[in-house]
Design a protein around this motif. Structure first.
Motif, PDB file in Angstrom:
ATOM      1  N   ASN A  50       0.818  -1.200   0.000  1.00 61.80           N
ATOM      2  CA  ASN A  50       0.000   0.000   0.000  1.00 61.80           C
ATOM      3  C   ASN A  50       0.855   1.255   0.000  1.00 61.80           C
ATOM      4  OD1 ASN A  50      -2.604  -1.389   0.276  1.00 61.80           O
ATOM      5  ND2 ASN A  50      -1.886  -1.898   2.333  1.00 61.80           N
ATOM      6  N   GLN A  53      -0.117   5.275   0.153  1.00 56.87           N
ATOM      7  CA  GLN A  53      -1.434   5.575   0.677  1.00 56.87           C
ATOM      8  C   GLN A  53      -1.314   6.087   2.109  1.00 56.87           C
ATOM      9  OE1 GLN A  53      -4.780   3.010  -0.027  1.00 56.87           O
ATOM     10  NE2 GLN A  53      -3.608   1.735  -1.427  1.00 56.87           N
ATOM     11  N   ASN A  69      -6.867   8.541  -1.263  1.00 54.35           N
ATOM     12  CA  ASN A  69      -5.728   8.489  -2.167  1.00 54.35           C
ATOM     13  C   ASN A  69      -5.080   9.845  -2.381  1.00 54.35           C
ATOM     14  OD1 ASN A  69      -5.980   5.734  -2.678  1.00 54.35           O
ATOM     15  ND2 ASN A  69      -7.581   6.089  -4.181  1.00 54.35           N
ATOM     16  N   ALA A 199      -5.230   2.220  -6.217  1.00 53.65           N
ATOM     17  CA  ALA A 199      -4.624   2.584  -4.941  1.00 53.65           C
ATOM     18  C   ALA A 199      -3.525   3.622  -5.085  1.00 53.65           C
ATOM     19  CB  ALA A 199      -4.069   1.332  -4.258  1.00 53.65           C
TER      20      ALA A 199
END
Length: 245
Positions: A50, A53, A69, A199
């Motif tokens: 991730n 993020q 985001n 993402a």
């Protein structure tokens, strides 16, 4: 069957009430989103699943990924609101651009049929107020189109909008004046629906009725930028982007 004058008044009143309720719902959603926005919030480290993020503290003290985001620790722009120059976040800049474009498209459609129509003016003292004012104008124009029994404007496919319609660029990047960029947003936003973005995308995606998807994000170098995420036009491959000079 024609409606009586009283029934027409009741119908118009109901439409106005519905428009007001829609505006209040959007105001609450915006307030919630802005409440979650925290430019100093840490992000997941690069290289992690991730990475990039934003993260928050879970109940067990471990970091958890938030469904946001927008870039952390990045500057936005500046807007003059109520005679004051206010700094804006990347999130606010993208919302300002898209809500203004949507309102402009709707107002133009009304004025094609009713040239003397004008939305009720509003005074804003904050960036959030400017965003809400754009949404209020859009709702007023939508209500007027309903009164005129006219359809809302239909967005132009990404591949048919200037400058993308001029043909593919080898590097996939177009740079245009701010006025042309605004017209591009006006052309592609009507009828486009917000969809989840990937993402790693630092902005918001929108899907057009034909299935094409474009993204609007903030670039520290170029300001608000449009990205072609999914194109149904072979002359405009995925990944092309439009910057402002």
């Amino acid at each position: 069957m024609s409606l009586s004058s009283s029934m027409q008044r009741d119908l118009l009143g109901a439409r106005r009430a519905f428009a007001i309720a829609q505006l209040e719902l959007r105001r609450l959603r915006l307030a919630l989103a802005l409440k979650r926005f925290n430019p100093s919030q840490p992000r997941a480290p690069a290289g992690s699943p991730n990475g990039g993020q934003w993260v928050g503290e879970g109940g067990d003290g471990e970091a958890r990924v938030e469904a946001v985001n927008w870039p952390a620790r990045r500057s936005g722009g500046a807007r003059v609101v109520g005679g004051r120059t206010l700094t804006t976040s990347p999130y606010q800049e993208t919302l300002l651009a898209t809500t203004e474009a949507h309102a402009t498209a709707l107002v133009r459609e009304v004025q094609r049929r009713d040239p003397n129509w004008r939305p009720r003016p509003s005074i804003s003292e904050s960036v959030e107020g400017e965003i809400l004012a754009n949404q209020a104008i859009a709702l007023q124009a939508t209500a007027r189109l309903q009164e005129l029994r006219a359809q809302e404007p239909v967005c132009r496919p990404i591949g048919q909008t200037s400058p993308l319609a001029t043909g593919a660029r080898s590097d996939g990047t177009y740079t245009v004046p701010p006025s042309e960029f605004r017209e591009l947003l006006v052309a592609v936003t009507p009828g486009s629906q917000v969809v989840p973005s990937s993402a790693g995308y630092l902005g918001q995606w929108y899907r057009q009725p034909d299935g094409s998807i474009f993204g609007v994000r903030w670039s520290e170098r170029y300001g608000v930028t449009l990205d072609v995420i999914r194109s149904n036009n072979p002359l405009v491959p995925n990944g092309h982007k439009v910057h402002q000079k």
